[in-house]
Design a protein around this motif. Structure first.
Motif, mmCIF file in Angstrom:
data_model
loop_
_atom_site.group_PDB
_atom_site.id
_atom_site.type_symbol
_atom_site.label_atom_id
_atom_site.label_comp_id
_atom_site.label_asym_id
_atom_site.label_seq_id
_atom_site.Cartn_x
_atom_site.Cartn_y
_atom_site.Cartn_z
ATOM 1 N N UNK A 91 44.616 31.340 37.582
ATOM 2 C CA UNK A 91 43.444 32.218 37.631
ATOM 3 C C UNK A 91 42.219 31.467 38.137
ATOM 4 N N UNK A 92 42.052 30.217 37.721
ATOM 5 C CA UNK A 92 40.923 29.408 38.196
ATOM 6 C C UNK A 92 41.056 29.091 39.686
ATOM 7 N N UNK A 93 42.280 28.792 40.119
ATOM 8 C CA UNK A 93 42.507 28.532 41.552
ATOM 9 C C UNK A 93 42.197 29.787 42.362
ATOM 10 N N UNK A 94 42.687 30.939 41.883
ATOM 11 C CA UNK A 94 42.429 32.203 42.580
ATOM 12 C C UNK A 94 40.929 32.486 42.646
ATOM 13 N N UNK A 277 46.018 40.729 41.456
ATOM 14 C CA UNK A 277 45.068 41.721 40.943
ATOM 15 C C UNK A 277 43.676 41.107 40.777
ATOM 16 N N UNK A 278 43.625 39.865 40.312
ATOM 17 C CA UNK A 278 42.338 39.177 40.178
ATOM 18 C C UNK A 278 41.691 38.989 41.546
ATOM 19 N N UNK A 293 28.977 40.246 40.439
ATOM 20 C CA UNK A 293 29.862 41.384 40.203
ATOM 21 C C UNK A 293 31.309 41.013 40.505
ATOM 22 N N UNK A 294 31.506 40.107 41.467
ATOM 23 C CA UNK A 294 32.864 39.652 41.777
ATOM 24 C C UNK A 294 33.499 38.978 40.572
ATOM 25 N N UNK A 299 37.229 39.123 36.084
ATOM 26 C CA UNK A 299 37.465 38.904 34.657
ATOM 27 C C UNK A 299 38.049 40.146 33.991
ATOM 28 N N UNK A 300 37.521 41.310 34.340
ATOM 29 C CA UNK A 300 38.039 42.562 33.777
ATOM 30 C C UNK A 300 39.494 42.763 34.200
ATOM 31 N N UNK A 301 39.786 42.528 35.486
ATOM 32 C CA UNK A 301 41.157 42.695 35.974
ATOM 33 C C UNK A 301 42.118 41.751 35.254
#
Length: 415
Positions: A91-94, A277-278, A293-294, A299-301
């Motif tokens: 997730x951090x890489x993405x 999805x992220x 907003x990105x 984060x929500x996704x």
């Protein structure tokens, strides 16, 4: 065996999270090596049974398998450690790649480095496929189920849930109910209602908060990806077409070209492929309102995609041993396990074809991806031979091999 310490779990599952390249087949192979072969944390039987369960649940099966392994070892705390460490590195890489993509366009050097990693993944998956098949395919029926599952997926394009359900029904019907089986002692008493309330509440809390705040865009993100978390049976590939149509055509969040780039980068980063999805949410949020907003949309996704995974595992995990202790249900699980070998073979060939060939036709007389033989990527082929030499001939370690292949891919890309 005694439960591993927190430090051991963080070290091992952190390693799995950092090295989990190449999609579910490679990730299942990596966990088998780390949790079954290298250390006696899970038995072969327990691992394959858990894999069968995760194939039945919606969501990314590899992430849920890691969560189940952690839960099995240290309860809910262990499941959280394993599941989070499987997702967070990727997730951090993405996050970095998506923001870099949004600000500067494509990241060719990163993509070149990952070409080498993808070549290594082909060999890693092949090794795992052979090891898992030797354990799971113990009779004629198992071979028949694995072969049928592969044909149904690869050539006929049948829905994944249908194949799993059919295998389970076959196993259930073929086992005589009069047969007995030793009860498995290792089990945890389930607290289904409490688990449902806690994790269902955690899943729905941000969705309801955004709805009360009347934030239309983030509410849309939360609702769409929550829906996706429920229908994602069979992994990310099963819903990619639906997701692409919705985010590109219906919502207009991103373009088709951006969706293709998002999938390409998600395929070559650690963690489950559903991290796409992220990436999509980050790009959509950036287009709507910039970096702030990105990050909020991403984060929500992430939250609504992966919180349900913990819910499914913490609900179903306590019942797996009880199911395995019942002859007919155990036979159904064994049949699903055999079919899973065909599923892994399907993913292995699908991945190899898309790595080695630039043009792949999926719209012919069969659902199978048919490569255009004239589009063979000689650079990818050379990197795959290098990976085979390192892993199969020289027996080098996985971390060392991935590093060498990443450097080789970068060099090839520059040249």
């Amino acid at each position: 065996m005694n439960a591993p310490s927190t430090a051991e779990m963080i070290r091992v599952f952190g390693r799995i999270g950092l090295l989990s390249f190449g999609g579910p087949a490679a990730q299942i192979a990596l966990m088998h090596r780390e949790l079954v072969e290298n250390r006696p944390w899970l038995s072969e039987e327990s691992y394959l049974r858990a894999l069968s369960l995760c194939m039945l649940l919606p969501g990314p099966e590899a992430m849920q398998l890691a969560t189940y392994a952690g839960w099995r070892l240290r309860g809910t705390f262990g499941g959280l450690i394993a599941g989070l460490l499987f997702v967070v590195p990727g997730a951090l890489v993405i996050l970095c790649l998506a923001l870099g993509y949004a600000l500067y366009g494509q990241v060719p050097l990163v993509q070149a480095a990952f070409e080498g990693i993808k070549a290594a993944v082909i060999i890693i998956v092949l090794q795992a496929l052979l090891k898992v098949s030797r354990k799971a395919l113990t009779g004629r029926d198992a071979l028949l189920l694995a072969g049928s599952a592969f044909v149904a997926l690869y050539f006929l394009g049948l829905p994944f849930p249908l194949i799993v359900i059919a295998a389970g029904l076959y196993g259930f019907a073929m086992r005589k109910s009069a047969e007995t089986q030793e009860t498995i002692v290792h089990t945890r008493p389930p607290n289904t209602l409490q688990t449902l309330l806690i994790w269902g509440g955690l899943w729905s809390a941000p969705v309801l908060a955004l709805w009360f705040m009347d934030h239309a865009f983030l509410s849309q993100i939360a609702l769409f990806f929550s829906k996706l978390a429920v229908v994602t049976f069979g992994g990310a590939y099963a819903v990619l077409a639906y997701m692409t149509q919705t985010v590109v055509q219906d919502f207009g969040w991103i373009s088709t070209a951006e969706m293709i780039d998002a999938l390409g980068l998600a395929e070559t980063t650690p963690g489950p492929l559903i991290l796409v999805t992220e990436f999509v949410a980050l790009l959509a949020g950036f287009a709507k309102g910039g970096v702030g907003l990105a990050v909020a949309a991403g984060s929500v996704a992430l939250w609504v995609t992966f919180t349900p995974c913990f819910l499914w595992i913490f609900l179903a995990g306590p019942y797996l041993d009880r199911i395995a202790a019942k002859p007919r249900l155990s036979s159904a699980l064994n049949a699903i396990t055999a079919a899973v070998v065909g599923v892994i073979l399907n993913l292995t060939i699908w991945f190899a074809v898309h790595v080695l060939f630039d043009r792949v036709d999926t719209g012919g007389w069969t659902a199978a991806p048919l490569p255009d033989m004239t589009s063979l990527d000689l650079r990818a082929l050379a990197l795959t031979f290098l990976a085979a030499a390192l892993l199969l001939w020289l027996k080098r370690g996985m971390v060392e091999s991935l590093f060498i292949l990443a450097i080789a891919g970068l060099c090839v890309g520059v040249l």
